[in-house]
Design a protein around this motif. Sequence first.
Motif, PDB file in Angstrom:
ATOM      1  N   ASN A  37       0.826  -1.196   0.000  1.00  0.00           N
ATOM      2  CA  ASN A  37       0.000   0.000   0.000  1.00  0.00           C
ATOM      3  C   ASN A  37       0.864   1.251   0.000  1.00  0.00           C
ATOM      4  OD1 ASN A  37      -2.685  -1.039   0.001  1.00  0.00           O
ATOM      5  ND2 ASN A  37      -2.354  -1.718   2.105  1.00  0.00           N
ATOM      6  N   HIS A  38       0.224   2.379  -0.307  1.00  0.00           N
ATOM      7  CA  HIS A  38       0.901   3.668  -0.366  1.00  0.00           C
ATOM      8  C   HIS A  38       0.991   4.328   1.002  1.00  0.00           C
ATOM      9  CE1 HIS A  38       1.855   7.802  -1.424  1.00  0.00           C
ATOM     10  NE2 HIS A  38       0.851   8.148  -0.625  1.00  0.00           N
ATOM     11  N   SER A  39       2.068   5.059   1.205  1.00  0.00           N
ATOM     12  CA  SER A  39       2.197   5.990   2.313  1.00  0.00           C
ATOM     13  C   SER A  39       3.067   7.146   1.830  1.00  0.00           C
ATOM     14  CB  SER A  39       2.862   5.329   3.526  1.00  0.00           C
ATOM     15  OG  SER A  39       3.099   6.298   4.536  1.00  0.00           O
ATOM     16  N   CYS A  40       2.765   8.354   2.279  1.00  0.00           N
ATOM     17  CA  CYS A  40       3.615   9.508   1.975  1.00  0.00           C
ATOM     18  C   CYS A  40       4.856   9.512   2.866  1.00  0.00           C
ATOM     19  CB  CYS A  40       2.820  10.801   2.151  1.00  0.00           C
ATOM     20  SG  CYS A  40       1.464  10.980   0.964  1.00  0.00           S
ATOM     21  N   GLN A  41       4.917   8.563   3.769  1.00  0.00           N
ATOM     22  CA  GLN A  41       6.064   8.357   4.644  1.00  0.00           C
ATOM     23  C   GLN A  41       6.400   6.862   4.583  1.00  0.00           C
ATOM     24  OE1 GLN A  41       5.138  10.024   8.412  1.00  0.00           O
ATOM     25  NE2 GLN A  41       7.264  10.207   9.023  1.00  0.00           N
ATOM     26  N   PRO A  42       6.865   6.394   3.410  1.00  0.00           N
ATOM     27  CA  PRO A  42       7.054   4.952   3.197  1.00  0.00           C
ATOM     28  C   PRO A  42       8.202   4.380   4.009  1.00  0.00           C
ATOM     29  CG  PRO A  42       8.004   6.185   1.384  1.00  0.00           C
ATOM     30  CD  PRO A  42       7.296   7.195   2.263  1.00  0.00           C
ATOM     31  N   ASN A  43       8.116   3.071   4.272  1.00  0.00           N
ATOM     32  CA  ASN A  43       9.218   2.386   4.947  1.00  0.00           C
ATOM     33  C   ASN A  43       9.995   1.508   3.963  1.00  0.00           C
ATOM     34  OD1 ASN A  43       7.384   0.307   4.603  1.00  0.00           O
ATOM     35  ND2 ASN A  43       7.057  -0.050   6.791  1.00  0.00           N
ATOM     36  N   ILE A  62      11.940  -2.698   9.373  1.00  0.00           N
ATOM     37  CA  ILE A  62      10.549  -3.125   9.302  1.00  0.00           C
ATOM     38  C   ILE A  62      10.415  -4.371  10.175  1.00  0.00           C
ATOM     39  CG2 ILE A  62       8.667  -3.916   7.811  1.00  0.00           C
ATOM     40  CD1 ILE A  62      10.101  -2.421   5.492  1.00  0.00           C
ATOM     41  N   ALA A  63       9.635  -4.244  11.224  1.00  0.00           N
ATOM     42  CA  ALA A  63       9.470  -5.356  12.161  1.00  0.00           C
ATOM     43  C   ALA A  63       8.640  -6.468  11.523  1.00  0.00           C
ATOM     44  CB  ALA A  63       8.782  -4.868  13.436  1.00  0.00           C
ATOM     45  N   GLN A  64       8.862  -7.685  11.991  1.00  0.00           N
ATOM     46  CA  GLN A  64       8.068  -8.814  11.524  1.00  0.00           C
ATOM     47  C   GLN A  64       6.594  -8.523  11.786  1.00  0.00           C
ATOM     48  OE1 GLN A  64       9.286 -12.600  13.064  1.00  0.00           O
ATOM     49  NE2 GLN A  64       7.646 -13.688  12.048  1.00  0.00           N
ATOM     50  N   GLY A  65       5.771  -8.688  10.768  1.00  0.00           N
ATOM     51  CA  GLY A  65       4.342  -8.441  10.882  1.00  0.00           C
ATOM     52  C   GLY A  65       3.936  -7.009  10.571  1.00  0.00           C
ATOM     53  N   GLU A  66       4.898  -6.083  10.500  1.00  0.00           N
ATOM     54  CA  GLU A  66       4.597  -4.684  10.170  1.00  0.00           C
ATOM     55  C   GLU A  66       4.307  -4.577   8.668  1.00  0.00           C
ATOM     56  OE1 GLU A  66       6.837  -0.302  10.305  1.00  0.00           O
ATOM     57  OE2 GLU A  66       7.791  -2.049  11.196  1.00  0.00           O
TER      58      GLU A  66
END
Length: 135
Positions: A37-43, A62-66
């Motif tokens: 999905n999109h975020s303007c603050q992507p990881n 990026i944590a497991q499940g995040e």
Amino acid sequence: NVVTTALRQVLRRVAVEVGPFLNVEGSGLYALHSACNHSCQPNAEVRFQGNHELHIVALSTIAQGEEVFISYLEEGLLRESYNTRQAVLQSDYLFACACPKCQRQEATPDDCDADDEDSDDNDDNDNNDDEEDAC
């Protein structure tokens, strides 16, 4: 081929809805990319290796499940105001973003996020007083 015919029909229908947006250099279907999905603050971000190989690369831990978020916008647009980003996302992707950055900026929709501004943008030698400040 039945799959090719069906895909062409889907692309024709999508083209009617989004207009010239799909008029790009190329297109592809990527299962992993489609799940982001999109975020303007992507990881994470999308990177291509060669012409056909797509990679999703983490920008932070990026944590497991995040959930993995990418930006559908080009990097320059991520530094723009809430109103600018929302207009592009609505026009090109047919949705309004509600990511944490957009929620934070909703109260001041014409301001840029100070966290995303480059320090070089505040150069003391900038004599373009007639130009409106860009994000």
